[in-house]
Scaffold this motif. Structure first.
Motif, PDB file in Angstrom:
ATOM      1  N   VAL A 120      72.675  12.697  47.997  1.00  0.00           N
ATOM      2  CA  VAL A 120      72.093  13.432  47.126  1.00  0.00           C
ATOM      3  C   VAL A 120      72.053  12.918  45.755  1.00  0.00           C
ATOM      4  N   LEU A 121      72.939  12.693  45.064  1.00  0.00           N
ATOM      5  CA  LEU A 121      73.190  12.033  43.949  1.00  0.00           C
ATOM      6  C   LEU A 121      72.280  11.186  43.724  1.00  0.00           C
ATOM      7  N   ALA A 122      72.438  10.017  44.730  1.00  0.00           N
ATOM      8  CA  ALA A 122      71.812   8.939  44.415  1.00  0.00           C
ATOM      9  C   ALA A 122      70.236   8.851  44.738  1.00  0.00           C
ATOM     10  N   SER A 123      69.881   9.944  45.497  1.00  0.00           N
ATOM     11  CA  SER A 123      68.170  10.197  45.840  1.00  0.00           C
ATOM     12  C   SER A 123      67.832  10.761  44.366  1.00  0.00           C
ATOM     13  N   VAL A 124      68.725  11.805  44.113  1.00  0.00           N
ATOM     14  CA  VAL A 124      68.278  12.357  42.843  1.00  0.00           C
ATOM     15  C   VAL A 124      67.671  11.208  41.674  1.00  0.00           C
ATOM     16  N   LYS A 144      64.594  10.380  39.782  1.00  0.00           N
ATOM     17  CA  LYS A 144      64.115  10.369  38.470  1.00  0.00           C
ATOM     18  C   LYS A 144      63.647   9.138  37.843  1.00  0.00           C
ATOM     19  N   GLN A 145      64.222   7.705  38.276  1.00  0.00           N
ATOM     20  CA  GLN A 145      63.823   6.546  37.860  1.00  0.00           C
ATOM     21  C   GLN A 145      62.536   6.312  38.304  1.00  0.00           C
ATOM     22  N   ARG A 146      62.218   6.446  39.361  1.00  0.00           N
ATOM     23  CA  ARG A 146      60.864   6.389  39.691  1.00  0.00           C
ATOM     24  C   ARG A 146      59.879   7.327  39.067  1.00  0.00           C
ATOM     25  N   SER A 147      60.236   8.466  38.699  1.00  0.00           N
ATOM     26  CA  SER A 147      59.368   9.311  37.909  1.00  0.00           C
ATOM     27  C   SER A 147      59.199   9.005  36.504  1.00  0.00           C
ATOM     28  N   ALA A 148      60.342   8.493  36.016  1.00  0.00           N
ATOM     29  CA  ALA A 148      60.075   7.734  34.663  1.00  0.00           C
ATOM     30  C   ALA A 148      59.378   6.605  34.466  1.00  0.00           C
ATOM     31  N   ALA A 149      59.481   5.740  35.383  1.00  0.00           N
ATOM     32  CA  ALA A 149      58.828   4.624  35.456  1.00  0.00           C
ATOM     33  C   ALA A 149      57.143   4.987  35.732  1.00  0.00           C
ATOM     34  N   ASP A 150      56.808   5.816  36.594  1.00  0.00           N
ATOM     35  CA  ASP A 150      55.580   6.375  36.766  1.00  0.00           C
ATOM     36  C   ASP A 150      54.846   6.814  35.413  1.00  0.00           C
ATOM     37  N   GLU A 151      55.858   7.837  34.821  1.00  0.00           N
ATOM     38  CA  GLU A 151      55.395   8.429  33.462  1.00  0.00           C
ATOM     39  C   GLU A 151      55.200   7.231  32.345  1.00  0.00           C
ATOM     40  N   LYS A 186      60.311  13.811  45.978  1.00  0.00           N
ATOM     41  CA  LYS A 186      60.327  14.341  47.478  1.00  0.00           C
ATOM     42  C   LYS A 186      61.703  14.997  47.494  1.00  0.00           C
ATOM     43  N   LYS A 187      61.562  15.812  48.448  1.00  0.00           N
ATOM     44  CA  LYS A 187      63.048  16.773  48.579  1.00  0.00           C
ATOM     45  C   LYS A 187      63.859  15.850  49.360  1.00  0.00           C
ATOM     46  N   VAL A 188      65.310  16.006  49.005  1.00  0.00           N
ATOM     47  CA  VAL A 188      66.166  15.323  49.758  1.00  0.00           C
ATOM     48  C   VAL A 188      66.616  16.146  51.100  1.00  0.00           C
ATOM     49  N   GLU A 189      66.545  15.545  52.209  1.00  0.00           N
ATOM     50  CA  GLU A 189      66.841  16.239  53.416  1.00  0.00           C
ATOM     51  C   GLU A 189      68.383  16.297  53.664  1.00  0.00           C
ATOM     52  N   ILE A 190      68.793  17.159  53.667  1.00  0.00           N
ATOM     53  CA  ILE A 190      70.469  17.535  53.726  1.00  0.00           C
ATOM     54  C   ILE A 190      70.979  17.261  55.254  1.00  0.00           C
ATOM     55  N   TRP A 191      70.154  18.130  56.120  1.00  0.00           N
ATOM     56  CA  TRP A 191      70.534  17.981  57.562  1.00  0.00           C
ATOM     57  C   TRP A 191      70.726  16.567  58.257  1.00  0.00           C
ATOM     58  N   PRO A 192      69.762  15.573  58.030  1.00  0.00           N
ATOM     59  CA  PRO A 192      69.944  14.441  58.614  1.00  0.00           C
ATOM     60  C   PRO A 192      70.988  13.666  57.792  1.00  0.00           C
ATOM     61  N   ILE A 193      71.549  13.780  56.667  1.00  0.00           N
ATOM     62  CA  ILE A 193      72.744  13.343  56.288  1.00  0.00           C
ATOM     63  C   ILE A 193      73.772  13.659  56.918  1.00  0.00           C
ATOM     64  N   ALA A 248      72.709   3.908  55.603  1.00  0.00           N
ATOM     65  CA  ALA A 248      71.205   4.453  55.957  1.00  0.00           C
ATOM     66  C   ALA A 248      70.764   5.384  54.864  1.00  0.00           C
ATOM     67  N   GLY A 249      71.872   5.962  53.970  1.00  0.00           N
ATOM     68  CA  GLY A 249      71.474   6.904  53.156  1.00  0.00           C
ATOM     69  C   GLY A 249      70.891   6.636  51.710  1.00  0.00           C
ATOM     70  N   ILE A 250      71.681   5.439  51.439  1.00  0.00           N
ATOM     71  CA  ILE A 250      71.361   4.827  50.191  1.00  0.00           C
ATOM     72  C   ILE A 250      71.096   3.164  50.249  1.00  0.00           C
ATOM     73  N   PRO A 251      70.039   2.859  50.931  1.00  0.00           N
ATOM     74  CA  PRO A 251      69.888   1.522  51.301  1.00  0.00           C
ATOM     75  C   PRO A 251      69.736   0.466  50.233  1.00  0.00           C
ATOM     76  N   SER A 252      69.611   1.073  49.036  1.00  0.00           N
ATOM     77  CA  SER A 252      69.330   0.242  47.951  1.00  0.00           C
ATOM     78  C   SER A 252      70.790  -0.032  47.200  1.00  0.00           C
ATOM     79  N   ALA A 253      71.881   0.511  47.593  1.00  0.00           N
ATOM     80  CA  ALA A 253      73.221   0.186  46.947  1.00  0.00           C
ATOM     81  C   ALA A 253      73.864  -1.085  47.789  1.00  0.00           C
ATOM     82  N   ASN A 254      74.467  -1.758  47.076  1.00  0.00           N
ATOM     83  CA  ASN A 254      75.168  -3.007  47.489  1.00  0.00           C
ATOM     84  C   ASN A 254      76.548  -2.860  48.481  1.00  0.00           C
TER      85      ASN A 254
END
Length: 370
Positions: A153-157, A161-168, A203-210, A330-336
């Protein structure tokens, strides 16, 4: 001085246990370049057997236990799992050359629980005659799932925010051009355009799939299956005749494998910032001490046993080695993965087992007796 002397004596004695000896032996064998290899299928089977055994003993105990006694330790386990992720988010993520998503994933893995480390602690405690509530092993999912959910959830948030800032930023740079273009095309105003972009980024972070992904992990599934069988059936005879006698032998092989794996993972850790090695060294002991302190509060309030306090500290010090990595991948695919798996397996797990377990046992014996 007597307290310090007794503590050091107990601590050094625990370091000489066969369980830790196999761990160190595996590391030495791998460091010498031996071709010794144990198939992955054997490793998975051993972990399954150990966790089924732990789950069965926990389920049998829960069936006969006062559930009210479990409430406070369970709440503390959940709190520690969540707290560990936030600690990593606001310490490791602030260090040089550390990406925030990698730091959050690493903290999530350290907040989750290692079934093999838990099994090692239980064996060491039983060998030393240290009593604990058999249901204490059932605290595993109370820490594991909240930690993984919080990390994702923290990573998704953060990424949102990063995407939102870039779009702004993009919309500000191209505001006049977008407005003129969309007006010519009859497609609405730039405000509407940015509104749509923002809704996509947030987009809303889906908790149940996690939660589902975590529950379906092999380690947690095996533990929960054992607990369910212990609760709903009468497995005492097969437990005493089959699972219990094999426990220590299987654990010794598992420690050998983990020692070899830890040495092999050192090369992966070199690929990322050295701060992950520092975190892997310090975090397990810090997390364990936090849980140990909360366990002592439970001990004072509810009579939670010293052995139970040790188990709470050990699962906090451990980092998930089976169910956690695929869940985070699966939940944070961008992490190394080299960052969070390398720091966990190469540093965190050996520290938790070789230092953490004997340290917490010796500390509990010194402060509360056995």
């Amino acid at each position: 001085m007597d307290f310090l002397s007794d503590f050091l004596t107990n601590f050094l004695a625990k370091l000489q246990s066969p369980t830790l000896g196999f761990l160190i032996g595996g590391g030495v064998v791998a460091a010498l370049g031996s071709r010794l290899a144990i198939p992955d299928a054997v490793y998975k089977f051993i972990v399954f057997m150990l966790l089924i055994k732990v789950g069965l003993s926990g389920g049998i105990a829960i069936r006969n236990a006062n559930l009210a006694e479990m409430l406070l330790p369970a709440v503390f386990a959940m709190a520690v799992g969540i707290l560990i992720v936030f600690i990593g988010r606001y310490t490791l993520a602030k260090l040089p050359n550390v990406k925030v998503v990698d730091a959050i994933a690493t903290a999530g893995l350290f907040g989750a629980v290692s079934g093999s480390t838990l099994a090692a602690a239980l064996t060491l405690m039983e060998t030393g005659g240290m009593q604990y509530e058999p249901w204490a092993a059932a605290l595993y999912p109370f820490m594991d799932i909240p930690a993984l959910v919080t990390a994702i959830v923290l990573a998704s948030v953060y990424l949102s925010k990063q995407r939102s800032a870039a779009d702004e930023h993009l919309s500000k740079q191209e505001y006049l051009g977008q407005q003129e273009y969309r007006a010519q095309q009859g497609g609405g105003t730039a405000v509407e355009y940015r509104s749509k972009q923002g809704s996509t980024a947030n987009k809303k972070v889906e908790i149940w799939p996690i939660i589902k992904e975590s529950l379906q992990g092999s380690a947690l599934s095996a533990l929960l299956l054992g607990i369910a069988l212990g609760l709903l059936t009468r497995p005492e005879s097969v437990y005493e005749s089959f699972f219990n006698p094999l426990f220590r032998g299987l654990l010794s092989i598992l420690m050998l494998i983990m020692g070899m794996e830890a040495t092999a993972r050192i090369n992966e850790l070199r690929k990322v910032a050295q701060w992950y090695a520092v975190y892997g060294l310090v975090a397990p002991l810090l997390h364990g001490f936090i849980a140990f302190g909360l366990g002592m509060i439970a001990h004072a309030i509810t009579g939670f046993s010293p052995g139970g306090v040790v188990i709470l500290a050990v699962i906090a010090a451990s980092s998930s080695d089976i169910s956690g990595p695929p869940t985070l991948r699966a939940g944070i695919p961008s992490a190394n993965p080299s960052a969070y798996i390398g720091s966990s397996t190469a540093v965190g797990t050996p520290v938790a087992i070789a230092l953490g377990i004997p340290l917490y046992i010796a500390l509990a014996q010194a402060l509360m007796g056995s």
